[in-house]
Design a protein around this motif. Structure first.
Motif, PDB file in Angstrom:
ATOM      1  N   LEU A 130       0.824  -1.202   0.000  1.00 20.96           N
ATOM      2  CA  LEU A 130       0.000   0.000   0.000  1.00 20.96           C
ATOM      3  C   LEU A 130       0.863   1.259   0.000  1.00 20.96           C
ATOM      4  N   LEU A 131       1.917   1.254   0.812  1.00 12.88           N
ATOM      5  CA  LEU A 131       2.799   2.417   0.871  1.00 12.88           C
ATOM      6  C   LEU A 131       3.430   2.682  -0.494  1.00 12.88           C
ATOM      7  N   GLU A 132       3.938   1.643  -1.137  1.00 16.66           N
ATOM      8  CA  GLU A 132       4.590   1.836  -2.425  1.00 16.66           C
ATOM      9  C   GLU A 132       3.604   2.341  -3.478  1.00 16.66           C
ATOM     10  N   ARG A 133       2.368   1.870  -3.408  1.00 11.93           N
ATOM     11  CA  ARG A 133       1.363   2.363  -4.355  1.00 11.93           C
ATOM     12  C   ARG A 133       1.090   3.852  -4.130  1.00 11.93           C
ATOM     13  N   ASP A 134       0.977   4.262  -2.860  1.00 11.42           N
ATOM     14  CA  ASP A 134       0.767   5.684  -2.568  1.00 11.42           C
ATOM     15  C   ASP A 134       1.960   6.520  -3.015  1.00 11.42           C
ATOM     16  N   LEU A 135       3.170   5.981  -2.824  1.00 13.50           N
ATOM     17  CA  LEU A 135       4.363   6.732  -3.203  1.00 13.50           C
ATOM     18  C   LEU A 135       4.437   6.964  -4.711  1.00 13.50           C
ATOM     19  N   GLY A 136       3.661   6.224  -5.488  1.00 13.13           N
ATOM     20  CA  GLY A 136       3.643   6.428  -6.927  1.00 13.13           C
ATOM     21  C   GLY A 136       2.917   7.686  -7.364  1.00 13.13           C
ATOM     22  N   HIS A 137       2.174   8.322  -6.445  1.00 13.09           N
ATOM     23  CA  HIS A 137       1.469   9.554  -6.801  1.00 13.09           C
ATOM     24  C   HIS A 137       2.492  10.691  -6.916  1.00 13.09           C
ATOM     25  N   PRO A 138       2.352  11.544  -7.937  1.00 11.80           N
ATOM     26  CA  PRO A 138       3.326  12.641  -8.098  1.00 11.80           C
ATOM     27  C   PRO A 138       3.480  13.529  -6.868  1.00 11.80           C
ATOM     28  N   ALA A 139       2.425  13.648  -6.061  1.00 13.93           N
ATOM     29  CA  ALA A 139       2.513  14.490  -4.867  1.00 13.93           C
ATOM     30  C   ALA A 139       3.504  13.958  -3.846  1.00 13.93           C
ATOM     31  N   LEU A 140       3.860  12.674  -3.953  1.00 13.34           N
ATOM     32  CA  LEU A 140       4.768  12.045  -2.987  1.00 13.34           C
ATOM     33  C   LEU A 140       6.193  11.949  -3.508  1.00 13.34           C
ATOM     34  N   ALA A 141       6.516  12.615  -4.589  1.00 11.51           N
ATOM     35  CA  ALA A 141       7.830  12.441  -5.212  1.00 11.51           C
ATOM     36  C   ALA A 141       9.002  12.605  -4.238  1.00 11.51           C
ATOM     37  N   PRO A 142       9.038  13.614  -3.368  1.00  8.42           N
ATOM     38  CA  PRO A 142      10.186  13.727  -2.453  1.00  8.42           C
ATOM     39  C   PRO A 142      10.304  12.547  -1.486  1.00  8.42           C
ATOM     40  N   VAL A 143       9.178  12.063  -0.998  1.00 11.10           N
ATOM     41  CA  VAL A 143       9.209  10.923  -0.069  1.00 11.10           C
ATOM     42  C   VAL A 143       9.574   9.648  -0.819  1.00 11.10           C
ATOM     43  N   ALA A 144       9.043   9.478  -2.029  1.00 12.91           N
ATOM     44  CA  ALA A 144       9.389   8.300  -2.824  1.00 12.91           C
ATOM     45  C   ALA A 144      10.886   8.263  -3.103  1.00 12.91           C
ATOM     46  N   ALA A 145      11.473   9.422  -3.397  1.00  7.58           N
ATOM     47  CA  ALA A 145      12.914   9.476  -3.661  1.00  7.58           C
ATOM     48  C   ALA A 145      13.705   9.085  -2.423  1.00  7.58           C
ATOM     49  N   TRP A 146      13.232   9.490  -1.239  1.00  3.20           N
ATOM     50  CA  TRP A 146      13.932   9.113  -0.004  1.00  3.20           C
ATOM     51  C   TRP A 146      13.903   7.590   0.176  1.00  3.20           C
ATOM     52  N   PHE A 147      12.744   6.985  -0.031  1.00  2.00           N
ATOM     53  CA  PHE A 147      12.653   5.522   0.127  1.00  2.00           C
ATOM     54  C   PHE A 147      13.557   4.816  -0.880  1.00  2.00           C
ATOM     55  N   ASP A 148      13.587   5.287  -2.114  1.00  2.00           N
ATOM     56  CA  ASP A 148      14.451   4.664  -3.117  1.00  2.00           C
ATOM     57  C   ASP A 148      15.919   4.747  -2.703  1.00  2.00           C
ATOM     58  N   ALA A 149      16.301   5.847  -2.063  1.00  2.00           N
ATOM     59  CA  ALA A 149      17.704   6.052  -1.691  1.00  2.00           C
ATOM     60  C   ALA A 149      18.088   5.364  -0.385  1.00  2.00           C
ATOM     61  N   ASN A 150      17.106   5.065   0.462  1.00  3.65           N
ATOM     62  CA  ASN A 150      17.435   4.608   1.816  1.00  3.65           C
ATOM     63  C   ASN A 150      16.983   3.197   2.169  1.00  3.65           C
ATOM     64  N   ILE A 151      15.899   2.715   1.600  1.00  2.00           N
ATOM     65  CA  ILE A 151      15.404   1.380   1.951  1.00  2.00           C
ATOM     66  C   ILE A 151      15.274   0.565   0.665  1.00  2.00           C
ATOM     67  N   PRO A 152      16.268  -0.280   0.358  1.00  4.05           N
ATOM     68  CA  PRO A 152      16.226  -1.074  -0.870  1.00  4.05           C
ATOM     69  C   PRO A 152      14.990  -1.968  -0.918  1.00  4.05           C
ATOM     70  N   ALA A 153      14.598  -2.347  -2.118  1.00  2.00           N
ATOM     71  CA  ALA A 153      13.390  -3.165  -2.305  1.00  2.00           C
ATOM     72  C   ALA A 153      13.451  -4.467  -1.512  1.00  2.00           C
ATOM     73  N   ASP A 154      14.657  -5.061  -1.401  1.00  2.00           N
ATOM     74  CA  ASP A 154      14.748  -6.337  -0.690  1.00  2.00           C
ATOM     75  C   ASP A 154      14.730  -6.166   0.828  1.00  2.00           C
ATOM     76  N   GLN A 155      14.659  -4.911   1.307  1.00  3.50           N
ATOM     77  CA  GLN A 155      14.562  -4.658   2.741  1.00  3.50           C
ATOM     78  C   GLN A 155      13.151  -4.182   3.118  1.00  3.50           C
ATOM     79  N   ARG A 156      12.203  -4.437   2.263  1.00  5.92           N
ATOM     80  CA  ARG A 156      10.810  -4.072   2.514  1.00  5.92           C
ATOM     81  C   ARG A 156       9.970  -5.348   2.576  1.00  5.92           C
ATOM     82  N   HIS A 157       8.675  -5.203   2.477  1.00  2.00           N
ATOM     83  CA  HIS A 157       7.724  -6.312   2.348  1.00  2.00           C
ATOM     84  C   HIS A 157       7.929  -7.379   3.423  1.00  2.00           C
ATOM     85  N   ASP A 158       8.618  -8.482   3.080  1.00  2.00           N
ATOM     86  CA  ASP A 158       8.720  -9.612   4.003  1.00  2.00           C
ATOM     87  C   ASP A 158      10.088  -9.709   4.669  1.00  2.00           C
TER      88      ASP A 158
END
Length: 328
Positions: free
Chosen positions: A292-320
C-alpha cells in the motif's frame, strides 16, 4: 485473560452484581475488553489501566458521536481512577468477519461505511487537538525509529523529515473542511448492529480522535492494514465519497499523502508491537502495508518521499524482510 481485581466491585456499584465476566479480544494497546453477562443483559467492560491508558478521551468522543446521531457505545458507568468503563455491547458482528462470510456484500457494506464518513464530515468537528505537522512527523518517524533498526539499516533521518515537510503542506493547506478524524476507522472497528441505526454501523476504538483532513479516515477504511480491499472497491468508494462530499480538486493528492503517512506509521507501529511488546503476529501484516505504501508513493505528490525511500530502503529490505520472526 483475568479481569482486574476491582472489576466485581465496580460492576456491583454499577448495578451488575454477580455478573459473569468473559474475556473478549484485546487490541494493540494496553486496553483489554470483557463481556459482562447478567441474565439477558450484556455489556462490555473496558479495562484501560492507568498510567498506560486514559479512558477520558474515549468517553468524551463517544458522547459527542452519540449526540451527533452516530452509533458509538453508550457509557453505562465508569471509574476513572481504576480505568474501568462499562459500555454498551454492540455484539460480535464485525464488518470484517461479515465480508469474509458473505463476500457478495462487500460493496454494499463499504458503501454504508463511506456514507457514514460523509455524514460525519458534514458535522462540525469535536473539540479536539489538531492533526497537525508535529503529529504527522512524529507518526512517520516510527518507521525510522523501529523498522529500520529492526533490519539493521542506517538511514538519513534528517532527509526523511525534510521529505515529509515537502509534501505535508498538501493536506495542511487543502480547502477540505476540518473534520473529526476517528483515526482507526477500519473493518475490525466497525460493527453491524441490530436494530440498525446510523447507517447500521457501530463505531469502536476512536479514543485517539483528532481534528484534521477528511481523507484520513477514508484511507484507514480503504487501505486497511488487516484485510485486502480490492482496488476496484477502493476506487469505487473513493468516487462515491467524492460524489457525496464534493471535496476540492486536491483531494486525490491528499488521499495519497495521508495514505503514505498512515502506512509508514503502521509499519513502524507493527514493528514496535513485535520488538517492544512481544506481539510478532503483527509482522504478518507488513507485506500488505509495504504494498500500500509503495502504491501511494507512486502519486506525483509524494515524489520527495518516494525518492527518499528509493535512496534509503532497498526493495529487498521491505515487504517480508521481517517474516522470519512472524509466527506461522
Amino acid at each position: 485473560m483475568i479481569p482486574p481485581i476491582s472489576a466485581p466491585d465496580f460492576l456491583a456499584k454499577a448495578g451488575w452484581p454477580g455478573a459473569a465476566i468473559v474475556p473478549l479480544a484485546g487490541d494493540a494497546s494496553f486496553r483489554r475488553y470483557f463481556r459482562v453477562v447478567d441474565g439477558g443483559r450484556r455489556a462490555v467492560l473496558m479495562d484501560a489501566p492507568p498510567p498506560h491508558e486514559d479512558p477520558r478521551p474515549f468517553i468524551a468522543i463517544a458522547r459527542h458521536l452519540v449526540a451527533d446521531g452516530f452509533a458509538a457505545p453508550r457509557i453505562l458507568a465508569d471509574d476513572l481512577d481504576e480505568g474501568l468503563v462499562l459500555i454498551e455491547d454492540f455484539g460480535d458482528h464485525r464488518l470484517k468477519e461479515h465480508i469474509d462470510a458473505a463476500p457478495a456484500d462487500e460493496l454494499a457494506v463499504y458503501t454504508r461505511a463511506v456514507e457514514l464518513l460523509a455524514a460525519l464530515h458534514r458535522r462540525p468537528p469535536a473539540d479536539l487537538p489538531p492533526y497537525d505537522r508535529a503529529v504527522y512527523q512524529r507518526e512517520v518517524g516510527l518507521l525510522t525509529e523501529w523498522y529500520c533498526p529492526a533490519i539493521n539499516l542506517a538511514v538519513d533521518e534528517q532527509a526523511y523529515i525534510r521529505a515529509w515537510n515537502a509534501v505535508l503542506p498538501i493536506v495542511e493547506q487543502s480547502a477540505s473542511p476540518v473534520v473529526t478524524v476517528l483515526r482507526d476507522y477500519h473493518a475490525e472497528n466497525i460493527m453491524l448492529i441490530d436494530p440498525p441505526a446510523a447507517h447500521g454501523l457501530g463505531l469502536l476504538d476512536f479514543q485517539d480522535a483528532l481534528a484534521g483532513h477528511p481523507a484520513y479516515d477514508l484511507v484507514s477504511l480503504l487501505q486497511d492494514a488487516r484485510r485486502d480491499v480490492p482496488p476496484e472497491v477502493e476506487a469505487a468508494m473513493l468516487a462515491h465519497y467524492k460524489a457525496l462530499a464534493s471535496p476540492p480538486n486536491d483531494f486525490d493528492a491528499a488521499y495519497a499523502v495521508l495514505g503514505a503517512q498512515r502506512n509508514a506509521k503502521i509499519i513502524g507501529i507493527f514493528t514496535r508491537l513485535w520488538k517492544r511488546d512481544g506481539k510478532p503476529r503483527y509482522l504478518s501484516y507488513l507485506p500488505r502495508m509495504w504494498g500500500l505504501l509503495e502504491r501511494d508513493l507512486g502519486h506525483p505528490a509524494l515524489a520527495p518521499v518516494a525518492a527518499w525511500f528509493d535512496a534509503n530502503i532497498p526493495a529487498d529490505q521491505r515487504h517480508d524482510a521481517l517474516q522470519e520472526f512472524s509466527p506461522a
